[in-house]
Design an enzyme around this catalytic site. Structure first.
Site, PDB file in Angstrom:
ATOM      1  CG  HIS A  18      -1.729  -1.236   1.364  1.00 34.25           C
ATOM      2  ND1 HIS A  18      -2.025  -1.830   2.562  1.00 34.25           N
ATOM      3  CD2 HIS A  18      -2.285  -2.030   0.411  1.00 34.25           C
ATOM      4  CE1 HIS A  18      -2.728  -2.924   2.362  1.00 34.25           C
ATOM      5  NE2 HIS A  18      -2.900  -3.080   1.065  1.00 34.25           N
ATOM      6  CG  ASP A 112      -4.938   3.356   0.980  1.00 35.78           C
ATOM      7  OD1 ASP A 112      -5.860   3.388   1.831  1.00 35.78           O
ATOM      8  OD2 ASP A 112      -3.802   2.932   1.226  1.00 35.78           O
TER       9      ASP A 112
END
Ligand code: UDP
Length: 477
Positions: A18, A112
């Site tokens: 991520h 995100d």
């Protein structure tokens, strides 16, 4: 006088898979689109050393938010996605106070998949809000479409073929779907659909892909009447944003070894930042590689049964022992293979001219890193949306082979591994997977070049941020 340059605040969820794409977006916004950038990360307390290397940048500020303790609210054995969603929800107060104390208020908040709950906070501060999906367009489309899916799973499937169709997109086999969509009766689907609904409140969704790679889904997200009416939010492809190979002073021994091999002769084998194999699969993999007689670099981690993974801390705690590999394997393959415990310089390895194939778990970063280097894949999905990616790469893009039984469902035997490794390494025809990968390598460069489709998408974001900033300057100066 207030600043006249837009400032993006990017929030990264824990985990290398991520963090890396967020850092690449930060680099891109700074170097090509004239943004100031601040990256917010969450301290996990046990973050791998590799993480701090990625966070050293003189292009943007990094702010590490305090560790989050979810032990009182989430079962430690819960799915990693449930843990990350809870962690990111609980980080909202510390993100709010960090933004509040910044001298120059960011123009836009970019979060995100796991942090969509913090989008509402952007409204409090009068910021634009974006979601950045470091995934294929189909995963973004499925997430955005999830709130409209029927919770009665049966009715959404074409029962004969067990296919799920997001309007305008390539149909998905039940087995390739993420767990949350396979079973829509539990908490995981509720969380997933909530993320989709929150994403729809953003000013736009940015996806780390590009037009030529993902033409069908991007076309549907832009033009398909039913899909547009359902999801509303604009979706911009902005990729491929991938880590670049670093300069030669940070070279490891594996690159010296690759220097000695011939062009395109080495298969790279790795399962991302947290993936590993069961003991039985590890043995079959070792035999498959050995029987193929091809050269290889294999990043190994101790086996874990039942696909259990410690995603956030997988690179910690390596004692260097490789005694889980079959007896004599290292000695027998010492002239053709290199085994690296735990973690390797993947971007540099895939960029090396000696690498000609990648046996990958199909995490999206790894997938892009392979394609931008023109390297075809053997798709070896393990968890999360990797099976969707594997189907995409084999059936839609034509850049990968895939075992008959999904590695997330059963053991792939040595004979099949041997055969696939040979196929990918000896695949050189005009219509081959390799030719497709080389073609996409070129189109990736074009997409990111000035005037290319992904470049233009981020220019649009920059333009919107500049307009927002100008409004603020007019009203507050
Ligand atoms: N990675 C690396 N060395 C390793 C394993 C992974 O540099 O030994 C990097 C890889 O280059 C990629 C990221 O970690 O950028 C993994 O992200 P991906 O989306 O492929 O998979 P995930 O880790 O999220 O499952």
């Amino acid at each position: 006088m207030a600043t006249t340059k837009p400032h993006a605040a990017l929030l990264a969820s824990p985990g290398m898979g991520h963090l890396i794409p967020v850092i690449e977006l930060a680099n891109r916004l700074f170097t090509h689109h004239n943004f100031d950038v601040t990256v917010f990360t969450i301290s996990t307390g046990t973050s791998p050393a590799t993480q701090s290397q990625h966070l050293t940048s003189n292009l943007f500020n990094v702010v590490t938010l305090p560790p989050i303790d979810i032990s009182g609210s989430v079962d430690p054995n819960a799915d990693i996605s449930i843990q990350l969603l809870a962690m990111m929800r609980q980080s909202i107060p510390s993100l709010r106070s960090a933004i509040n104390s910044m001298k120059s208020r960011p123009t836009a908040l970019v979060v995100d998949f796991f942090s969509t709950a913090s989008l509402a906070m952007a409204d409090e501060f009068g910021m634009l809000k974006y979601v950045y999906m470091p995934n294929a367009a189909l995963f973004a489309a499925m997430t955005l479409y999830a709130p409209a899916m029927n919770k009665n799973v049966e009715s959404e499937f074409d029962s004969e073929n067990e296919l799920l169709t997001i309007p305008g997109c390539r149909p998905l086999r039940f087995d390739d779907l993420v767990d949350a969509v396979q079973d829509r009766t539990g908490q995981m689907f509720d969380d997933y659909a909530r993320v989709g609904a929150e994403m729809s409140t953003a000013d736009a969704v940015l996806v780390n892909t590009w037009q030529d790679l993902d033409a069908i889904t991007i076309g549907a997200l832009r033009n398909h009447k039913v899909l547009r009416e359902t999801i509303k939010v604009p979706v911009y492809p902005v990729g491929p944003l991938t880590r670049q190979a670093q300069p030669s002073d940070s070279r490891s021994g594996v690159l010296d070894w690759l220097d000695m091999q011939s062009r395109g002769s080495v298969l790279y084998v790795s399962f991302g930042s947290g993936g590993t194999l069961s003991s039985q699969q590890m043995t079959e993999m070792a035999w498959g590689l050995e029987l193929s007689r091809q050269r290889f670099v294999w990043v190994v981690r101790p086996p874990m049964e039942n696909g259990a993974l410690d995603y956030l801390n997988a690179t910690n705690g390596c004692d260097g022992s490789l005694d889980f590999l079959p007896n004599g394997f290292l000695a027998r393959t010492k002239d053709v293979g290199l085994v690296i415990p735990m973690w390797a310089q993947q971007a540099e390895i895939l960029a090396h001219t000696s690498v000609g194939g990648f046996l990958s778990h199909c995490g999206w970063n790894s997938t892009l890193e392979s394609i931008v280097n023109g390297v075809p894949l053997i798709a070896w999905p393990l968890f999360a949306e990797q099976s969707m990616n594997a189907a995409f790469l084999t059936e839609e893009v034509g850049v990968a082979y895939r075992p008959k039984v999904s590695p997330s469902k059963g053991v792939v035997m040595r004979e099949e591994i041997e055969k696939m490794v040979r196929l990918i390494m000896e695949d050189n025809g005009m219509n081959s997977k390799r030719a497709k990968a080389k073609e996409l390598e070129k189109s990736a460069v074009q997409a990111l070049s000035k005037g290319g489709s992904s470049y233009n998408s981020l220019s649009q974001v920059a333009k919107n941020c500049q307009m927002k900033l100008n409004e603020h300057v007019i009203c507050c100066d």
